[in-house]
Write an enzyme that holds these catalytic residues in place. Structure first.
Site, PDB file in Angstrom:
ATOM      1  CB  CYS A 144      26.314  63.872  23.178  1.00  0.00           C
ATOM      2  SG  CYS A 144      27.737  63.352  23.120  1.00  0.00           S
ATOM      3  NE  ARG A 167      30.201  59.600  26.838  1.00  0.00           N
ATOM      4  CZ  ARG A 167      30.212  58.403  26.222  1.00  0.00           C
ATOM      5  NH1 ARG A 167      30.013  58.492  25.057  1.00  0.00           N
ATOM      6  NH2 ARG A 167      30.426  57.295  26.716  1.00  0.00           N
ATOM      7  CD1 TRP A 184      28.602  67.840  19.682  1.00  0.00           C
ATOM      8  CD2 TRP A 184      27.902  66.197  17.938  1.00  0.00           C
ATOM      9  NE1 TRP A 184      29.602  67.719  18.533  1.00  0.00           N
ATOM     10  CE2 TRP A 184      29.132  66.917  17.622  1.00  0.00           C
ATOM     11  CE3 TRP A 184      27.289  65.008  17.191  1.00  0.00           C
ATOM     12  CZ2 TRP A 184      29.820  66.425  16.262  1.00  0.00           C
ATOM     13  CZ3 TRP A 184      28.026  64.907  15.781  1.00  0.00           C
ATOM     14  CH2 TRP A 184      29.241  65.528  15.480  1.00  0.00           C
ATOM     15  CG  ASN A 234      22.541  59.918  22.963  1.00  0.00           C
ATOM     16  OD1 ASN A 234      22.224  61.001  23.091  1.00  0.00           O
ATOM     17  ND2 ASN A 234      23.378  59.346  23.770  1.00  0.00           N
ATOM     18  N   GLY A 235      21.330  59.061  18.878  1.00  0.00           N
ATOM     19  CA  GLY A 235      21.065  58.280  17.553  1.00  0.00           C
ATOM     20  C   GLY A 235      20.402  59.455  16.391  1.00  0.00           C
ATOM     21  CD  GLU A 255      46.547  61.472  16.148  1.00  0.00           C
ATOM     22  OE1 GLU A 255      45.870  61.256  15.182  1.00  0.00           O
ATOM     23  OE2 GLU A 255      46.263  61.872  17.244  1.00  0.00           O
ATOM     24  CE  LYS A 278      44.420  64.666  18.575  1.00  0.00           C
ATOM     25  NZ  LYS A 278      44.391  63.105  18.284  1.00  0.00           N
ATOM     26  CD  GLU A 338      41.060  66.372  17.610  1.00  0.00           C
ATOM     27  OE1 GLU A 338      40.024  66.147  17.652  1.00  0.00           O
ATOM     28  OE2 GLU A 338      41.924  65.639  17.738  1.00  0.00           O
ATOM     29  CG  HIS A 382      54.353  64.180  -7.188  1.00  0.00           C
ATOM     30  ND1 HIS A 382      54.764  63.932  -8.203  1.00  0.00           N
ATOM     31  CD2 HIS A 382      55.315  63.297  -6.229  1.00  0.00           C
ATOM     32  CE1 HIS A 382      55.915  63.091  -8.288  1.00  0.00           C
ATOM     33  NE2 HIS A 382      56.167  62.793  -7.333  1.00  0.00           N
ATOM     34  CE  LYS A 395      37.482  60.810  24.331  1.00  0.00           C
ATOM     35  NZ  LYS A 395      39.008  60.911  23.746  1.00  0.00           N
TER      36      LYS A 395
HETATM   37  C1  F6R Z   1      40.500  62.709  17.237  1.00  0.00           C
HETATM   38  C2  F6R Z   1      39.699  61.922  17.801  1.00  0.00           C
HETATM   39  C3  F6R Z   1      38.645  61.162  16.854  1.00  0.00           C
HETATM   40  C4  F6R Z   1      38.446  59.669  17.227  1.00  0.00           C
HETATM   41  C5  F6R Z   1      37.465  59.115  16.357  1.00  0.00           C
HETATM   42  C6  F6R Z   1      37.100  57.786  16.381  1.00  0.00           C
HETATM   43  O1  F6R Z   1      41.166  63.139  18.286  1.00  0.00           O
HETATM   44  O2  F6R Z   1      39.682  61.687  18.903  1.00  0.00           O
HETATM   45  O3  F6R Z   1      39.295  61.240  15.421  1.00  0.00           O
HETATM   46  O4  F6R Z   1      39.633  59.045  17.155  1.00  0.00           O
HETATM   47  O5  F6R Z   1      36.172  60.057  16.351  1.00  0.00           O
HETATM   48  O6  F6R Z   1      36.788  57.280  17.873  1.00  0.00           O
HETATM   49  P1  F6R Z   1      36.831  55.985  18.516  1.00  0.00           P
HETATM   50  O7  F6R Z   1      38.461  55.903  18.676  1.00  0.00           O
HETATM   51  O8  F6R Z   1      36.234  56.015  19.771  1.00  0.00           O
HETATM   52  O9  F6R Z   1      36.156  55.147  17.614  1.00  0.00           O
END
Ligand code: F6R
Length: 610
Positions: A2, A27, A74, A98-99, A483, A487, A490, A506, A605
């Site tokens: 990462c 991250r 990661w 990374n990748g 959402e 939250k 996660e 349903h 992140k």
């Molecule tokens: C959840 C969260 C992730 C990001 C997703 C997209 O809290 O942060 O679901 O929203 O990984 O990330 P971005 O917005 O950086 O493209």
């Protein structure tokens, strides 16, 4: 992935590398490592754990040397372990990456046939073995890496060092971001400029397919076709602004929830004037493009996708044109139809999410009118590849769970829907002014909600021993419920699902019993009476309800139904305001459960791999 940091300097670099890694910790990662060239010898230390533990190992020994690379990993290919941690080494060469190298198995087979052996389960190890293989015939590290790159398929941002050429870093970029930090008589590399802020504020951004050879006094870059190119350096004070300390808060997530009343006005500044939307704040071409727009396609992932779903409702309601929102990883792999005159919008906090970036690139071959990025990171790939950009100005978001980035995305999308409605003459001056006034009141309403923190903290005790939770909403509040569920799952690891409340009967109604907490987002709007019926359906089956409701909605606490009163807010901003208590709920449940709130397990992140 990462995080990547590298340096070539006269001074010892191990502390610079460790500091860089700790700046990228937010991250998310599961292991870390460092390699330094110490008097012509490659020395490597890796740990399966935090950067702090790596630093302790480094500090137990002496690790001098002016050239080095470091990484936080990661796990994608292979479990989190010391053997799988980067840097990976072959002969005199080391790499951090990374990748994902998609054809790594094929290359591995080939190299096994050439007598190479492998110590890890990673795709990355083939990178370094391949460079080592070509180094047998090529004159130097750079030529060996150039040869290796020709065999690769997939995404990479990677840095190589070799003890044969102790004053060089070789950097490659394709699909995963890397920057060069330009110093005085020393140079650096990183996956994010943030890592290098203590040593330089001057950066060179590489383009797709670039390869760079970096020494203390020179930086040479070749493009994907192999031509020598000059890439300009830019000065940056911080990758995405914001303060990287927790201040008086216990966690970055808590701080970022509280910052929402500050970053929203920051994000609004200069984007409205005298009670009017300013479409031009979306870019010089915005007015011209918005006039032509007859359909909007939104593509994003995770929390940003939820913002897109809310925007879909707003665009259709206010601007009167069709809009749809889709998950990037789905969009990019299906044969979709592009409606004529469609504006393509990506939403991304980081601007580096691999699937969203790939979707943006794909959209360029699909006849869209143009692209708009709603993003929080100015130097990111998505920003650089979009026709128009709207920065959310949330400041750096460090907690892995997105909070302030989400609400500033909503603000941006409301400004977008309002601007589009204005250009399409779908709203009159009075409605426009009422919408803008509502936007201006968001910070005060957020402060009101934050005052409920203690009530929500007490409520969170009820959730600690639960294994599941159900979130319900209707209309534009349905993605808010989604959402809230995301939250909670996660950061507290409680399984949570969200449903449009009208869907209960349903199927999901079968789940209701006293063990299933049901959280309802219930602002006072046109759908409230329908929602009341859905609440009764749950009550009649012995469900335990937590209803986040407007103070003027007439709800009262009853047996098995707890009401959390929120301020009466204008309809248009209720998705923003009702998100805040759900963030607080998830945060407090996670605290009591003792999870790693800012870096929840298995998550990163910035998801720069698909
Ligand atoms: C959840 C969260 C992730 C990001 C997703 C997209 O809290 O942060 O679901 O929203 O990984 O990330 P971005 O917005 O950086 O493209």
């Amino acid at each position: 992935m990462c995080g990547i940091v590298g340096a070539v300097a006269q001074r010892d670099v191990s502390q610079i590398l460790l500091e860089g890694l700790s700046r990228l910790e937010y991250r998310g990662y599961d292991s870390a490592g460092i390699a330094v060239i110490d008097h012509g010898n490659l020395k490597r230390i890796r740990t399966a754990g935090k950067v702090r533990e790596l630093a302790e190992e480094v500090n137990k020994t002496v690790l001098p040397g002016g050239t080095g690379i470091a990484h936080t990993r990661w796990a994608t290919h292979g479990a989190p372990s010391v053997a799988n941690a980067h840097p990976h080494v072959s002969g005199n060469i080391a790499v951090v990456h990374n990748g994902i190298i998609e054809n790594y198995l094929e290359i591995k087979e080939r190299l096994l046939g050439e007598g190479f052996s492998f110590e890890s389960d990673t795709d990355t190890e083939v990178l370094v073995k391949l460079a080592d293989y070509y180094r047998r015939t090529e004159k130097d590290l750079l030529s060996a890496v150039k040869a290796a790159v020709r065999d690769l398929r997939g995404a990479y941002g990677a840095v190589f060092i070799s003890s044969d050429e102790p004053d060089h870093l070789v950097l490659i970029r394709s699909g995963s971001p890397v920057v060069i930090g330009v110093g005085l008589g020393e140079n650096f590399v990183a996956s994010d400029p943030l890592a290098l802020m203590p040593v330089t504020h001057n950066f060179i951004y590489l383009e797709e397919g670039d390869i760079a050879d970096i020494s203390r006094f020179s930086i040479s870059v070749w493009d994907a076709a192999g031509n020598a190119v000059k890439r300009e350096s830019v000065s940056s004070d911080a990758s995405s602004g914001g303060d990287a300390t927790k201040g008086n808060y216990h966690h970055f997530m808590e701080k970022e929830i509280y910052e929402q009343s500050i970053v929203i006005p920051q994000s609004l500044e200069g984007r409205i004037r005298n009670g009017r939307f300013l479409p031009e704040s979306f870019g010089a071409r915005a007015v011209e493009l918005f006039k032509e727009t007859e359909h909007v396609k939104i593509v994003a992932c995770g929390t940003s996708f939820h913002a897109g779903l809310i925007a879909k409702s707003w665009i259709e309601e206010f601007a009167g044109i069709t809009a749809d929102a889709e998950i990037a990883s789905e969009f990019r792999y299906r044969k979709s139809v592009t409606e004529p005159r469609t504006l393509f919008i990506t939403i991304s906090q980081s601007g580096e999410t691999a699937d969203t970036l790939a979707a943006l690139r794909l959209s360029k071959q699909q006849g869209y009118l143009g692209s708009l990025a709603i993003c929080n990171v100015p130097e990111s790939s998505i920003v650089r590849e979009s026709d128009m950009v709207f920065f959310t100005r949330a400041g750096r978001e460090i907690g892995v769970a997105s909070t302030k980035a989400f609400t500033t995305q909503l603000l941006a999308l409301l400004l977008f829907a309002g601007s589009l409605a204005k250009i399409k003459a779908r709203i009159d001056a009075e409605t426009e002014s009422a919408m803008v006034q509502a936007l201006e009141k968001i910070p005060a309403f957020i402060s009101d909600v934050l005052r409920q923190d203690d009530i929500i903290r007490k409520l969170s005790l009820d959730f600690v021993n639960k294994r599941n939770a159900l979130f319900l909403g209707r209309g534009v509040m349905c993605p808010v419920a989604m959402e809230g569920a995301l939250k909670l799952k996660e950061i507290s690891y409680i399984h949570a699902e969200a449903y449009a409340a009208g869907e209960l009967k349903h199927g999901p109604l079968a789940l209701i019993d006293s063990e299933m907490p049901v959280i309802v987002v219930a602002p006072r709007n046109d759908l409230l009476e329908k929602l009341r019926s859905n609440i009764q359906e749950v009550r009649a089956r012995g469900g335990v309800l937590y209803v986040f409701a407007s103070e003027n909605s007439g709800f009262r606490d009853e047996e098995n139904m707890k009401i959390i009163h929120l301020p009466a807010v204008p309809d248009v901003i209720s998705p923003v305001i009702y998100t805040i208590p759900l963030q607080l709920l998830a945060y407090h449940v996670a605290i009591i459960k003792g999870t790693d709130v800012d870096q929840p397990r298995n998550l990163a992140k910035s998801v720069t791999v698909e």
